[in-house]
Design an enzyme around this catalytic site. Structure first.
Site, PDB file in Angstrom:
ATOM      1  N   ASP A  18       0.895  -0.994  -0.009  1.00 45.69           N
ATOM      2  CA  ASP A  18      -0.067   0.084   0.034  1.00 45.69           C
ATOM      3  C   ASP A  18       0.939   1.223   0.224  1.00 45.69           C
ATOM      4  O   ASP A  18       1.785   1.424  -0.839  1.00 45.69           O
ATOM      5  CB  ASP A  18      -0.804  -0.112   1.189  1.00 45.69           C
ATOM      6  CG  ASP A  18      -2.154   0.892   1.198  1.00 45.69           C
ATOM      7  OD1 ASP A  18      -2.941   0.938   0.530  1.00 45.69           O
ATOM      8  OD2 ASP A  18      -1.914   1.792   1.827  1.00 45.69           O
ATOM      9  N   TYR A  49      -0.899  11.749   2.296  1.00 49.95           N
ATOM     10  CA  TYR A  49      -1.818  11.943   1.442  1.00 49.95           C
ATOM     11  C   TYR A  49      -2.101  13.613   1.186  1.00 49.95           C
ATOM     12  O   TYR A  49      -2.604  13.760   0.178  1.00 49.95           O
ATOM     13  CB  TYR A  49      -3.363  11.644   1.798  1.00 49.95           C
ATOM     14  CG  TYR A  49      -3.434  10.006   1.838  1.00 49.95           C
ATOM     15  CD1 TYR A  49      -3.972   9.315   0.911  1.00 49.95           C
ATOM     16  CD2 TYR A  49      -2.826   9.186   3.090  1.00 49.95           C
ATOM     17  CE1 TYR A  49      -3.942   7.907   0.895  1.00 49.95           C
ATOM     18  CE2 TYR A  49      -3.226   7.659   3.123  1.00 49.95           C
ATOM     19  CZ  TYR A  49      -3.445   7.122   1.948  1.00 49.95           C
ATOM     20  OH  TYR A  49      -3.460   5.802   2.030  1.00 49.95           O
ATOM     21  N   HIS A  68      -7.163  -6.772   0.255  1.00 47.02           N
ATOM     22  CA  HIS A  68      -6.136  -5.710   0.540  1.00 47.02           C
ATOM     23  C   HIS A  68      -5.110  -6.015   1.291  1.00 47.02           C
ATOM     24  O   HIS A  68      -4.049  -5.459   1.023  1.00 47.02           O
ATOM     25  CB  HIS A  68      -6.876  -4.335   0.926  1.00 47.02           C
ATOM     26  CG  HIS A  68      -5.900  -3.390   0.385  1.00 47.02           C
ATOM     27  ND1 HIS A  68      -5.541  -3.002  -0.792  1.00 47.02           N
ATOM     28  CD2 HIS A  68      -5.130  -2.351   1.200  1.00 47.02           C
ATOM     29  CE1 HIS A  68      -4.728  -1.596  -0.662  1.00 47.02           C
ATOM     30  NE2 HIS A  68      -4.691  -1.514   0.415  1.00 47.02           N
TER      31      HIS A  68
END
Length: 404
Positions: free
Chosen positions: A169, A273, A328
Site C-alpha cells: 500500500d 496523502y 487488500h
C-alpha cells in the site's frame, strides 16, 4: 560514462499540472463543507452527538512489545528518528526492508518476518509518522523529496549500499518512487496491493476506503483526523475486517486501535496523502531495471487488476501474481501463499536476457512477454511451490493472445 542509476534522482519526479491541483483543492473544499454540514445536522438532530465514543487506551497491547519477532531499535537520521524491528542474523546477509501501508505499522509484517529471517536480514520499519517513529505534525515534513531521501539515508545507516524492498500500500507507493529515483540502492522490489504512482491516483475504485473522497478530505486540516477517530477508531475496524474472523488475531486489532488512538497518531500518516497525490514519475524517463514483483489479492476492493497491469509499463523485468481469496492485505490474510511466493522471487537468481522490444505489443501482451522473459525458471518455481496463488485470469490471457 555514468549509468542510469548514477544519474537519476529526484529530477525524475514531476508535479501534476496546475489545473489538476486546482481540481483537487476545489473538490476538497466542497467535501469539507459537506462533512461540516453533516456534522452540524447530526448535532441538531441528536443533542448528545459527539461523533462516536473513543475508548481510552493507556498501555500498549503485549504483541507490540514482544521481542520474539526481533529486536526493537532506533536510527536517528538528520531530521528524524525512526523505529524498526530487526531479525535474521548479522550484516553479512542480504537486507530486506519492509515498508508497511496505511493505516499500519511494523506489526503488519508479523507473519513475514520469521520466514524471511531464515534467509535474510530483515528490517520492519515504522514509517515516519507511524508507530514509535517520530511524528512531525507539519505536512512539509512529508514532502516526497524529503521522505525518499530519508529512506535512502536509512539504507545507508543500516550499513549496506543496497537492499531488497517489500512494500504494501503506502509503503509500496514510496518504494515505487525510491526505485525510480535511486535504483542503485534497490536490488529487488515487491509491490503488494499498490499500483505505480502514475496509475494509482487515477484508478481509485469507489469501493476503496481511501477513495477520491478520502483524498479530497485529507487535504483539509483536522477534518480527516476527526473522521478517523469517530466511532472508536472505526476506520480500523473497516480496514482490518479479516482480523475479526481469524482466531487469535483479535489482539492485533486492539494493537492497531492503540497505535492510532490519538489525533497526532493520524496527522503524520494523513500528511502523506497531503503530499503524494501531487507528484508523478516523469513520463518518458524510461522503465526501471529493478526486478519487480507485482502482487495483489484477487478480491481486493481497493485495487483493480487493470491498474496493476498498467504498472508493468514502468519496469523492464517483472512478475504479476494474484493471491486467490485475498483482499487488500494478502500478506496477512494468506501468509503462507505470500511467503512462498516472496521466497521464490527473492532467492532465485534466473538467467536474465534482455527481451526484444516490439512496438506492436499491447499492454497485456507486454505483461505476458516480460513475465515469460524474466525467467521461465522463476515462473515454474512459483507455480510449482506456491499454493493459493492464482495466475492471470483466462480473460486476460485471451486478450493477450488476441492482441486486443
Amino acid at each position: 560514462m555514468l549509468d542510469r542509476s548514477q544519474t537519476v534522482g529526484m529530477d525524475c519526479i514531476v508535479k501534476i499540472s496546475s489545473w489538476d491541483r486546482i481540481k483537487i483543492h476545489v473538490c476538497s473544499l466542497l467535501c469539507g463543507l459537506w462533512i461540516l454540514l453533516k456534522r452540524l445536522l447530526l448535532r441538531l438532530w441528536k443533542a448528545n452527538y459527539a461523533g462516536g465514543s473513543l475508548e481510552k487506551r493507556g498501555s500498549p497491547p503485549a504483541c507490540l512489545l514482544e521481542a520474539n519477532l526481533g529486536s526493537h531499535a532506533y536510527v536517528k537520521l538528520k531530521g528524524v528518528k525512526l523505529h524498526y524491528v530487526e531479525c535474521g542474523g548479522g550484516r553479512d546477509r542480504p537486507l530486506i526492508l519492509l515498508l508497511h501501508g496505511f493505516p499500519d505499522c511494523w506489526i503488519g509484517w508479523r507473519q513475514q518476518v520469521p520466514v524471511l529471517a531464515t534467509h535474510f536480514r530483515v528490517v520492519a520499519l515504522d514509517l515516519k509518522g507511524f508507530g514509535d517513529s517520530d511524528k512531525p505534525l507539519s505536512a512539509r515534513s512529508y514532502q516526497l523529496s524529503t521522505v525518499v531521501a530519508e529512506l535512502r539515508s536509512l539504507i545507508a545507516a543500516l550499513g549496506v549500499r543496497s537492499c531488497m524492498i517489500i512494500g504494501h500500500d503506502l509503503g509500496a507507493l514510496l518504494g515505487w518512487f525510491l526505485v525510480h529515483c535511486y535504483p542503485d540502492v534497490v536490488t529487488k522490489f515487491v509491490a503488494i496491493s499498490c499500483p505505480h504512482p502514475n496509475v494509482y491516483w487515477t484508478c481509485l475504485p469507489k469501493t476503496s476506503a481511501f477513495n477520491s473522497r478520502w483524498l479530497h478530505l485529507s487535504q483539509l486540516p483536522s477534518l480527516a483526523e476527526m473522521e478517523a477517530l469517530t466511532n472508536d477508531v472505526g476506520i480500523i475496524d473497516l480496514c482490518y475486517q479479516h482480523l475479526k474472523t481469524r482466531k487469535g488475531q483479535e489482539a492485533y486489532l486492539d494493537a492497531y486501535k492503540y497505535t492510532f488512538s490519538r489525533r497526532e497518531d493520524w496527522t503524520g500518516p494523513i500528511n502523506y496523502y497531503r503530499n503524494l497525490p501531487f507528484w508523478r514519475v516523469g513520463e518518458g524517463r524510461g522503465a526501471v531495471n529493478v526486478p519487480t514483483l507485482l502482487l495483489t489479492g484477487n478480491k481486493d476492493p481497493w485495487v483493480n487488476l487493470e491498474s496493476i497491469v498498467k504498472s508493468s509499463d514502468y519496469v523492464e523485468k517483472f512478475l504479476v501474481k494474484m493471491i486467490e481469496g485475498a483482499s487488500h492485505f494478502p500478506h496477512q490474510e494468506c501468509p503462507d501463499a505470500v511467503n512462498k511466493l516472496l521466497l521464490s522471487f527473492l532467492i532465485e537468481k534466473p538467467q536474465v536476457k534482455s527481451p526484444q522490444k516490439e512496438s506492436s505489443l499491447g499492454l497485456v501482451n507486454r505483461m505476458f512477454s516480460s513475465t515469460m522473459w524474466y525467467g521461465k525458471e522463476v515462473l515454474d518455481v512459483v507455480q510449482k511451490t506456491t499454493s493459493g496463488v492464482a495466475g492471470i485470469p483466462t480473460r486476460a490471457l485471451a486478450l493477450a493472445q488476441t492482441g486486443s
